[in-house]
Motif scaffolding. Structure first.
Motif, mmCIF file in Angstrom:
data_model
loop_
_atom_site.group_PDB
_atom_site.id
_atom_site.type_symbol
_atom_site.label_atom_id
_atom_site.label_comp_id
_atom_site.label_asym_id
_atom_site.label_seq_id
_atom_site.Cartn_x
_atom_site.Cartn_y
_atom_site.Cartn_z
ATOM 1 N N TYR A 1 -5.293 7.430 -9.157
ATOM 2 C CA TYR A 1 -5.165 8.024 -7.671
ATOM 3 C C TYR A 1 -6.113 7.558 -6.710
ATOM 4 O O TYR A 1 -7.427 7.656 -7.124
ATOM 5 N N ARG A 2 -5.883 7.409 -5.449
ATOM 6 C CA ARG A 2 -6.696 7.197 -4.573
ATOM 7 C C ARG A 2 -5.885 7.941 -3.156
ATOM 8 O O ARG A 2 -4.904 7.929 -3.045
ATOM 9 N N HIS A 3 -7.165 8.590 -2.531
ATOM 10 C CA HIS A 3 -6.334 9.221 -1.400
ATOM 11 C C HIS A 3 -6.068 8.159 -0.304
ATOM 12 O O HIS A 3 -6.382 6.952 -0.185
ATOM 13 N N LYS A 4 -4.879 8.473 0.254
ATOM 14 C CA LYS A 4 -4.085 7.439 1.404
ATOM 15 C C LYS A 4 -3.982 8.203 2.538
ATOM 16 O O LYS A 4 -3.628 9.501 2.583
ATOM 17 N N TRP A 5 -3.990 7.425 3.577
ATOM 18 C CA TRP A 5 -3.370 7.945 5.006
ATOM 19 C C TRP A 5 -1.931 7.605 4.976
ATOM 20 O O TRP A 5 -1.436 6.975 4.059
ATOM 21 N N ASP B 1 -0.096 4.733 4.390
ATOM 22 C CA ASP B 1 -0.060 3.999 2.911
ATOM 23 C C ASP B 1 -1.184 3.176 2.833
ATOM 24 O O ASP B 1 -1.262 2.388 1.900
ATOM 25 N N VAL B 2 -2.182 3.291 3.643
ATOM 26 C CA VAL B 2 -3.293 2.573 3.524
ATOM 27 C C VAL B 2 -4.409 3.541 2.736
ATOM 28 O O VAL B 2 -4.873 4.578 3.001
ATOM 29 N N ASN B 3 -4.976 3.024 1.702
ATOM 30 C CA ASN B 3 -6.106 3.769 1.080
ATOM 31 C C ASN B 3 -7.128 3.596 2.001
ATOM 32 O O ASN B 3 -7.423 2.954 2.768
ATOM 33 N N PRO C 1 0.233 11.629 0.775
ATOM 34 C CA PRO C 1 -0.537 11.168 1.832
ATOM 35 C C PRO C 1 -1.266 12.028 3.036
ATOM 36 O O PRO C 1 -0.426 13.144 2.924
ATOM 37 N N ASP D 1 -0.476 10.961 -7.292
ATOM 38 C CA ASP D 1 0.432 10.840 -6.182
ATOM 39 C C ASP D 1 1.396 11.447 -6.186
ATOM 40 O O ASP D 1 2.218 11.471 -7.361
#
Length: 222
Positions: free
Chosen positions: A2-6, A9-11, A131, A53
């Motif tokens: 998992y990564r935070h995304k805007w 859909d950009v990390n 996101p 996600d």
């Protein structure tokens, strides 16, 4: 991983930290589970390993028991919030939605025994996060609404105006105990309408009149 995304859909550069979660922050939800309405925020933590996600698939581990959904408004911390912070809403970088997945039968058993709830609330992939959209203090203070559907049936409708403890109060109270760092998130509590998930359920989340996020419940592979 998992990564935070805007929403684009950009990390983002922010790391993934802990999730501080709020229980019973809507009166009707406390009553639907026959719980007392709290006098102060009821807090618990999910580790970063619990985050995943809210994507095309939501995988659940059936060996753990029946999973219940709890749709929530999620705040993304952009700057450190500690006890010295006087305007914590200025330090929130984004807002999104999430499902706080709960092993309800296990939670009830643990509560009855007076034991901590972590295994029912903080297990792997128990925090499914959409996101985020950029946000500022004025947007947060103006109020936010959201909706959750299961198989095209509206199950939950949340409104920050109906929270027992508003977002500024939550952040101030959390910071008395837990310093919030950039990349931490706050799951602000769920309204009434929680229920069980089943394999092949179609799920949808929507913040205000924004994008609709969709997911299908699948069995987690061993």
């Amino acid at each position: 991983m998992y990564r935070h995304k805007w929403e684009s859909d950009v990390n983002m550069a922010l790391p993934v930290g802990k999730a501080v979660c709020v229980g019973r922050n809507y009166v009707a939800h406390a009553k639907e589970l026959n719980n007392p309405v709290p006098k102060a925020p009821l807090l618990f933590i999910k580790p970063s390993s619990a985050l995943c996600d809210f994507g095309p698939e939501t995988a659940i581990n059936l060996s753990l028991g029946e999973h219940h959904y709890e749709a929530e408004l999620v705040l993304l911390v952009g700057e450190k919030i500690d006890r010295s912070c006087t305007v914590p809403l200025n330090r929130i970088a984004g807002v999104g939605l999430g499902l706080d997945l709960t092993l309800r039968a296990l939670q009830a058993e643990l509560k009855q025994k007076g034991h901590p709830w972590e295994t029912a609330k903080a297990f792997d992939a128990s925090g499914c996060i959409t996101p985020f959209i950029p946000v500022n203090k004025e947007m947060l203070e103006s109020g936010l609404t959201y909706q959750f559907w299961q198989n095209d049936t509206l199950k939950q409708r949340g409104d920050s105006a109906h929270m027992i403890f508003n977002m500024a109060k939550l952040l101030t109270d959390i910071a008395k105990f837990f310093t919030l760092y950039p990349g931490d998130i706050v799951m602000t509590g769920t309204p009434e309408g929680v229920g069980a998930l089943s394999i092949d359920d179609d799920l949808k989340l929507q913040l205000g009149q924004g994008n609709v996020y969709r997911s299908k419940v699948v069995k987690q592979s061993s």
